[in-house]
Design a protein around this motif. Structure first.
Motif, PDB file in Angstrom:
ATOM      1  N   LYS A   1       0.833  -1.209   0.000  1.00  0.00           N
ATOM      2  CA  LYS A   1       0.000   0.000   0.000  1.00  0.00           C
ATOM      3  C   LYS A   1       0.864   1.254   0.000  1.00  0.00           C
ATOM      4  O   LYS A   1       0.603   2.199  -0.750  1.00  0.00           O
ATOM      5  N   VAL A   2       1.900   1.283   0.827  1.00  0.00           N
ATOM      6  CA  VAL A   2       2.811   2.431   0.865  1.00  0.00           C
ATOM      7  C   VAL A   2       3.502   2.587  -0.487  1.00  0.00           C
ATOM      8  O   VAL A   2       3.601   3.693  -1.026  1.00  0.00           O
ATOM      9  N   ALA A   3       3.974   1.477  -1.041  1.00  0.00           N
ATOM     10  CA  ALA A   3       4.666   1.520  -2.329  1.00  0.00           C
ATOM     11  C   ALA A   3       3.765   2.060  -3.430  1.00  0.00           C
ATOM     12  O   ALA A   3       4.172   2.919  -4.221  1.00  0.00           O
ATOM     13  N   GLU A   4       2.539   1.587  -3.467  1.00  0.00           N
ATOM     14  CA  GLU A   4       1.609   2.018  -4.526  1.00  0.00           C
ATOM     15  C   GLU A   4       1.130   3.451  -4.322  1.00  0.00           C
ATOM     16  O   GLU A   4       1.233   4.283  -5.227  1.00  0.00           O
ATOM     17  N   GLU A   5       0.604   3.738  -3.124  1.00  0.00           N
ATOM     18  CA  GLU A   5      -0.074   5.017  -2.911  1.00  0.00           C
ATOM     19  C   GLU A   5       0.866   6.172  -2.614  1.00  0.00           C
ATOM     20  O   GLU A   5       0.590   7.302  -3.007  1.00  0.00           O
ATOM     21  N   SER A   6       1.949   5.915  -1.913  1.00  0.00           N
ATOM     22  CA  SER A   6       2.828   7.010  -1.496  1.00  0.00           C
ATOM     23  C   SER A   6       4.089   7.136  -2.324  1.00  0.00           C
ATOM     24  O   SER A   6       4.646   8.222  -2.447  1.00  0.00           O
ATOM     25  N   LEU A   7       4.552   6.016  -2.868  1.00  0.00           N
ATOM     26  CA  LEU A   7       5.794   6.041  -3.647  1.00  0.00           C
ATOM     27  C   LEU A   7       5.552   5.901  -5.142  1.00  0.00           C
ATOM     28  O   LEU A   7       6.481   6.036  -5.934  1.00  0.00           O
ATOM     29  N   SER A   8       4.322   5.586  -5.535  1.00  0.00           N
ATOM     30  CA  SER A   8       3.977   5.330  -6.944  1.00  0.00           C
ATOM     31  C   SER A   8       4.909   4.285  -7.551  1.00  0.00           C
ATOM     32  O   SER A   8       5.297   4.383  -8.710  1.00  0.00           O
ATOM     33  N   ASP A   9       5.248   3.281  -6.748  1.00  0.00           N
ATOM     34  CA  ASP A   9       6.158   2.216  -7.174  1.00  0.00           C
ATOM     35  C   ASP A   9       5.349   0.922  -7.276  1.00  0.00           C
ATOM     36  O   ASP A   9       5.280   0.136  -6.333  1.00  0.00           O
ATOM     37  N   LEU A  10       4.735   0.720  -8.444  1.00  0.00           N
ATOM     38  CA  LEU A  10       3.871  -0.443  -8.633  1.00  0.00           C
ATOM     39  C   LEU A  10       4.653  -1.751  -8.631  1.00  0.00           C
ATOM     40  O   LEU A  10       4.136  -2.778  -8.194  1.00  0.00           O
ATOM     41  N   THR A  11       5.895  -1.718  -9.078  1.00  0.00           N
ATOM     42  CA  THR A  11       6.716  -2.930  -9.071  1.00  0.00           C
ATOM     43  C   THR A  11       6.976  -3.379  -7.639  1.00  0.00           C
ATOM     44  O   THR A  11       6.847  -4.565  -7.312  1.00  0.00           O
ATOM     45  N   ARG A  12       7.326  -2.435  -6.778  1.00  0.00           N
ATOM     46  CA  ARG A  12       7.567  -2.777  -5.381  1.00  0.00           C
ATOM     47  C   ARG A  12       6.279  -3.264  -4.716  1.00  0.00           C
ATOM     48  O   ARG A  12       6.290  -4.211  -3.922  1.00  0.00           O
ATOM     49  N   ALA A  13       5.163  -2.636  -5.034  1.00  0.00           N
ATOM     50  CA  ALA A  13       3.866  -3.057  -4.491  1.00  0.00           C
ATOM     51  C   ALA A  13       3.541  -4.479  -4.932  1.00  0.00           C
ATOM     52  O   ALA A  13       3.145  -5.320  -4.117  1.00  0.00           O
ATOM     53  N   GLN A  14       3.727  -4.741  -6.213  1.00  0.00           N
ATOM     54  CA  GLN A  14       3.445  -6.070  -6.753  1.00  0.00           C
ATOM     55  C   GLN A  14       4.347  -7.120  -6.112  1.00  0.00           C
ATOM     56  O   GLN A  14       3.880  -8.199  -5.729  1.00  0.00           O
ATOM     57  N   ASN A  15       5.629  -6.819  -5.956  1.00  0.00           N
ATOM     58  CA  ASN A  15       6.558  -7.763  -5.335  1.00  0.00           C
ATOM     59  C   ASN A  15       6.179  -8.052  -3.886  1.00  0.00           C
ATOM     60  O   ASN A  15       6.270  -9.196  -3.434  1.00  0.00           O
ATOM     61  N   ALA A  16       5.757  -7.034  -3.147  1.00  0.00           N
ATOM     62  CA  ALA A  16       5.343  -7.236  -1.749  1.00  0.00           C
ATOM     63  C   ALA A  16       4.119  -8.144  -1.694  1.00  0.00           C
ATOM     64  O   ALA A  16       4.040  -9.052  -0.848  1.00  0.00           O
ATOM     65  N   LEU A  17       3.163  -7.929  -2.584  1.00  0.00           N
ATOM     66  CA  LEU A  17       1.962  -8.767  -2.598  1.00  0.00           C
ATOM     67  C   LEU A  17       2.285 -10.204  -2.985  1.00  0.00           C
ATOM     68  O   LEU A  17       1.727 -11.150  -2.409  1.00  0.00           O
ATOM     69  N   LEU A  18       3.202 -10.380  -3.921  1.00  0.00           N
ATOM     70  CA  LEU A  18       3.605 -11.741  -4.303  1.00  0.00           C
ATOM     71  C   LEU A  18       4.331 -12.441  -3.153  1.00  0.00           C
ATOM     72  O   LEU A  18       4.165 -13.648  -2.961  1.00  0.00           O
ATOM     73  N   ARG A  19       5.102 -11.699  -2.384  1.00  0.00           N
ATOM     74  CA  ARG A  19       5.750 -12.264  -1.197  1.00  0.00           C
ATOM     75  C   ARG A  19       4.699 -12.648  -0.154  1.00  0.00           C
ATOM     76  O   ARG A  19       4.839 -13.660   0.534  1.00  0.00           O
ATOM     77  N   ALA A  20       3.641 -11.856  -0.027  1.00  0.00           N
ATOM     78  CA  ALA A  20       2.561 -12.169   0.916  1.00  0.00           C
ATOM     79  C   ALA A  20       1.856 -13.457   0.517  1.00  0.00           C
ATOM     80  O   ALA A  20       1.367 -14.203   1.375  1.00  0.00           O
ATOM     81  N   LEU A  21       1.827 -13.730  -0.772  1.00  0.00           N
ATOM     82  CA  LEU A  21       1.180 -14.938  -1.274  1.00  0.00           C
ATOM     83  C   LEU A  21       1.840 -16.200  -0.716  1.00  0.00           C
ATOM     84  O   LEU A  21       1.169 -17.203  -0.481  1.00  0.00           O
ATOM     85  N   ALA A  22       3.136 -16.151  -0.454  1.00  0.00           N
ATOM     86  CA  ALA A  22       3.824 -17.299   0.130  1.00  0.00           C
ATOM     87  C   ALA A  22       3.311 -17.599   1.537  1.00  0.00           C
ATOM     88  O   ALA A  22       3.283 -18.749   1.964  1.00  0.00           O
TER      89      ALA A  22
END
Length: 142
Positions: free
Chosen positions: A101-122
């Motif tokens: 959420k921080v990566a997407e909304e505050s940093l506009s870093d969709l790659t970092r947001a996507q990577n964090a969510l994929l890590r959460a999937l584990a």
């Protein structure tokens, strides 16, 4: 309490807060804005990075300070530090979603947001909301 009135309730996490408002402001209160202290934050972060047993507490101190100061890159790093102290899959997934959420909304870093969510999937592979969130961010990332 005498001289107070109840304001509308608010929630903070899973805690319900019921503010009491004074009818008259006390003259002896000294309220002032506090400045973000970069050196203090750096020292707390260093403690968290070097002392495993204090890592979670250090991240807990840093998170609200960095969020309030708008230091979003440092906030994401503090959340990563907190993640390293967590072993429970539900906690880890929640922290990774916060990082996303921080990566997407505050940093506009969709790659970092996507990577964090994929890590959460584990940690939470069966969570349908997580799958939906991954699809949404992946669609935005292109």
């Amino acid at each position: 309490m005498m001289g107070t009135r109840v304001a509308p309730a608010q929630t903070w996490g899973s805690v319900r807060l019921v503010p009491l408002i004074r009818r008259r402001v006390r003259d002896d209160l000294r309220l002032a804005a506090r400045r973000y202290d970069e050196d203090a934050a750096r020292m707390v972060r260093q403690i968290g990075e070097t002392r495993d047993e204090l890592r979670r507490e250090a991240a807990g101190i840093l998170e609200p300070v960095l969020r309030t100061a708008g230091k979003n890159e440092e906030l994401a790093d503090a959340l990563e530090m907190r993640l390293r102290s967590e072993t429970d899959p539900l906690e880890r997934a929640a922290t990774l979603r916060t990082i996303a959420k921080v990566a997407e909304e505050s940093l506009s870093d969709l790659t970092r947001a996507q990577n964090a969510l994929l890590r959460a999937l584990a940690d939470q592979p069966q969570d349908p909301d997580l799958h939906t969130e991954i699809e949404r961010v992946s669609g935005l990332a292109g």
